[in-house]
Scaffold this active site. Structure first.
Site, PDB file in Angstrom:
ATOM      1  N   CYS A  12       0.847  -1.203   0.000  1.00 47.38           N
ATOM      2  CA  CYS A  12       0.000   0.000   0.000  1.00 47.38           C
ATOM      3  C   CYS A  12       0.880   1.250   0.000  1.00 47.38           C
ATOM      4  O   CYS A  12       2.009   1.228   0.510  1.00 47.38           O
ATOM      5  CB  CYS A  12      -0.895   0.060   1.240  1.00 47.38           C
ATOM      6  SG  CYS A  12      -2.068  -1.299   1.411  1.00 47.38           S
ATOM      7  N   ASP A  13       0.324   2.314  -0.523  1.00 48.37           N
ATOM      8  CA  ASP A  13       0.974   3.613  -0.413  1.00 48.37           C
ATOM      9  C   ASP A  13      -0.085   4.701  -0.435  1.00 48.37           C
ATOM     10  O   ASP A  13      -1.042   4.613  -1.204  1.00 48.37           O
ATOM     11  CB  ASP A  13       1.968   3.853  -1.549  1.00 48.37           C
ATOM     12  CG  ASP A  13       2.796   5.095  -1.291  1.00 48.37           C
ATOM     13  OD1 ASP A  13       3.782   5.003  -0.526  1.00 48.37           O
ATOM     14  OD2 ASP A  13       2.450   6.165  -1.817  1.00 48.37           O
ATOM     15  N   SER A  14       0.082   5.701   0.410  1.00 50.53           N
ATOM     16  CA  SER A  14      -0.890   6.792   0.500  1.00 50.53           C
ATOM     17  C   SER A  14      -0.232   8.140   0.248  1.00 50.53           C
ATOM     18  O   SER A  14       0.913   8.370   0.662  1.00 50.53           O
ATOM     19  CB  SER A  14      -1.540   6.825   1.893  1.00 50.53           C
ATOM     20  OG  SER A  14      -2.240   5.630   2.163  1.00 50.53           O
ATOM     21  N   GLY A  58      -2.985   3.660  -2.756  1.00 51.90           N
ATOM     22  CA  GLY A  58      -2.784   2.630  -3.763  1.00 51.90           C
ATOM     23  C   GLY A  58      -2.630   1.275  -3.104  1.00 51.90           C
ATOM     24  O   GLY A  58      -2.079   1.167  -2.000  1.00 51.90           O
TER      25      GLY A  58
END
Length: 205
Positions: A75-77, A113
């Site tokens: 994940c990435d924010s 993501g």
């Protein structure tokens, strides 16, 4: 079935634990700036998704040896501000202060993501990826509260310089969308992506 979380985020770990999954944590160590810089004219959602994929793929050699039948989740924010700026982790008090003064009283879009990789016998047999947007309505902390918040160090290492589930929650007036995505991992989107690779959430409870 083991779920491997390719993230050092305690917030993501907490969300998964609260939802009945005890993941194995393997930190990717991906150079996020380098991954983002390699993209050609990307849309904001494409940036966070590419970073999520990079994180999941980075831990594959280790995970394949340890857990040859597993699901890897990356994940990435990042925060897309009202002025069109895409913001990651501030890193310093000065940057966090400047960002808060820009976003206070405005709305931004927190983009997270997600990448899901299904391993069988140590090989990737299926993939799913996507992103989740959530509108965040920021309050207006006064100077005293803002400086106190910055002094805690919390906003320095989180996307957009704020949290929903921590001290930053005092300064968020509301959200429109999925709260778990703002915290760092969207449970609804992750469930759908797991389904795309043939895994049920209940298989991991």
């Amino acid at each position: 079935m083991r779920l491997v979380l390719a993230s050092a985020s305690p917030a993501r770990l907490s969300v998964l634990r609260g939802a009945g999954i005890e993941p194995v944590v393997r930190v990717s160590g991906v150079d996020e700036d380098a991954v983002a810089a390699a993209l050609v004219d990307p849309k904001p959602a494409e940036v966070v998704t590419a970073l999520a994929v990079a994180k999941a793929e980075a831990v594959l050699p280790l995970v394949a040896a340890e857990f040859p039948d597993a699901v890897v989740v990356g994940c990435d924010s990042m925060l897309l501000t009202a002025d069109g700026s895409l913001e990651g982790k501030p890193g310093t008090v000065e940057v966090a202060r400047e960002r808060w003064r820009r976003v206070a009283g405005t709305s931004g879009t927190l983009l997270t993501g997600h990448a899901v990789l299904r391993l069988r016998d140590g090989e990737v047999v299926a993939r799913g990826e996507g992103s989740e947007p959530t509108t965040v309505r920021f309050g207006r902390p006064d100077d005293v509260d803002l400086e106190a918040y910055l002094a805690t160090g919390e906003p320095l290492q989180v996307a957009g310089g704020f949290t929903l589930d921590g001290l930053g929650g005092w300064f968020v007036d509301g959200i429109d969308g999925d709260p778990s995505s703002v915290i760092g991992i969207s449970l609804p989107l992750t469930r759908r992506l797991l389904g795309e690779v043939g895994v049920r959430v209940s298989d991991m409870w």
